[in-house]
Motif scaffolding. Structure first.
Motif, PDB file in Angstrom:
ATOM      1  N   ASN A  42       0.638  -1.029   0.064  1.00  0.00           N
ATOM      2  CA  ASN A  42       0.028   0.162   0.003  1.00  0.00           C
ATOM      3  C   ASN A  42       0.981   1.377  -0.087  1.00  0.00           C
ATOM      4  N   SER A  80      -3.729   4.246  -1.810  1.00  0.00           N
ATOM      5  CA  SER A  80      -3.974   2.677  -2.083  1.00  0.00           C
ATOM      6  C   SER A  80      -4.422   2.106  -0.541  1.00  0.00           C
ATOM      7  N   ARG A 112      -5.279  -1.690   0.170  1.00  0.00           N
ATOM      8  CA  ARG A 112      -5.586  -2.933  -0.082  1.00  0.00           C
ATOM      9  C   ARG A 112      -5.568  -3.628   1.441  1.00  0.00           C
ATOM     10  N   GLN A 152      -6.418  -9.256   1.858  1.00  0.00           N
ATOM     11  CA  GLN A 152      -6.037  -9.362   0.595  1.00  0.00           C
ATOM     12  C   GLN A 152      -4.787  -9.390   0.121  1.00  0.00           C
TER      13      GLN A 152
END
Length: 163
Positions: free
Chosen positions: A26, A31, A33, A37
């Motif tokens: 990230n 970002s 995530r 994940q």
């Protein structure tokens, strides 16, 4: 610059290294995530899965209060199951992650220098890594002697000669 301490990574650091892998994934300010994940991603999970294997090594940075704030570590991969920055068998690939609030304070640079010294002392001649295009860490890697050896549409593979 804020003070911090460095120590060798140990097996009990597996969860924190996974946290730093999430930070590294990230890297972009926009970002986010989720942890699950990132850790389920087959391209990323090999960097922490089963930590600490016999050839694994790394360094953890801690705040003056003793809280982990960043980590840099390396693993060996082989051509049958290469990492994103794989260049050859026997060349360890590193991962670097620093908590967002500790970035741009010298933590990543000191971790990178420490892991480079650690890899050299372990007899490795090179270190490799993969970095996304646009990631500000690219400048850090270049300033620490890494050079681009291959590129894709989204990332560069870089290598540093240790000896």
């Amino acid at each position: 610059m804020t003070a911090f301490l460095l120590r060798p990574a140990v097996g009990e650091d597996a969860r924190f290294l996974a946290d730093m892998l999430v930070e590294a994934a990230n890297w972009s300010p926009g970002s986010h995530r989720p942890r699950l994940q990132v850790l389920a991603d087959p391209a990323l999970s090999p960097y922490v899965s089963g930590w600490m294997r016999p050839a694994d090594a790394g360094i953890v940075a801690e705040s003056p209060a003793g809280h982990p704030i960043g980590a840099c570590w390396f693993r060996l991969f082989d051509s049958a199951k290469p990492g994103a920055g794989f260049v050859a068998g026997g060349v360890p690939e590193l991962t670097l992650g620093v908590g967002r609030q500790w970035r741009a304070q010298g933590v990543g640079r000191e971790l990178l220098r420490g892991v480079s010294a650690m890899a050299g002392a372990a007899g490795h001649a090179r270190l490799s890594l993969s970095v996304d295009h646009g990631n500000f860490a690219h400048r850090l890697y270049v300033s620490e002697g890494f050079v681009v050896v291959s590129s894709t549409d989204h990332s560069d593979t870089m290598v540093k000669i240790l000896r």
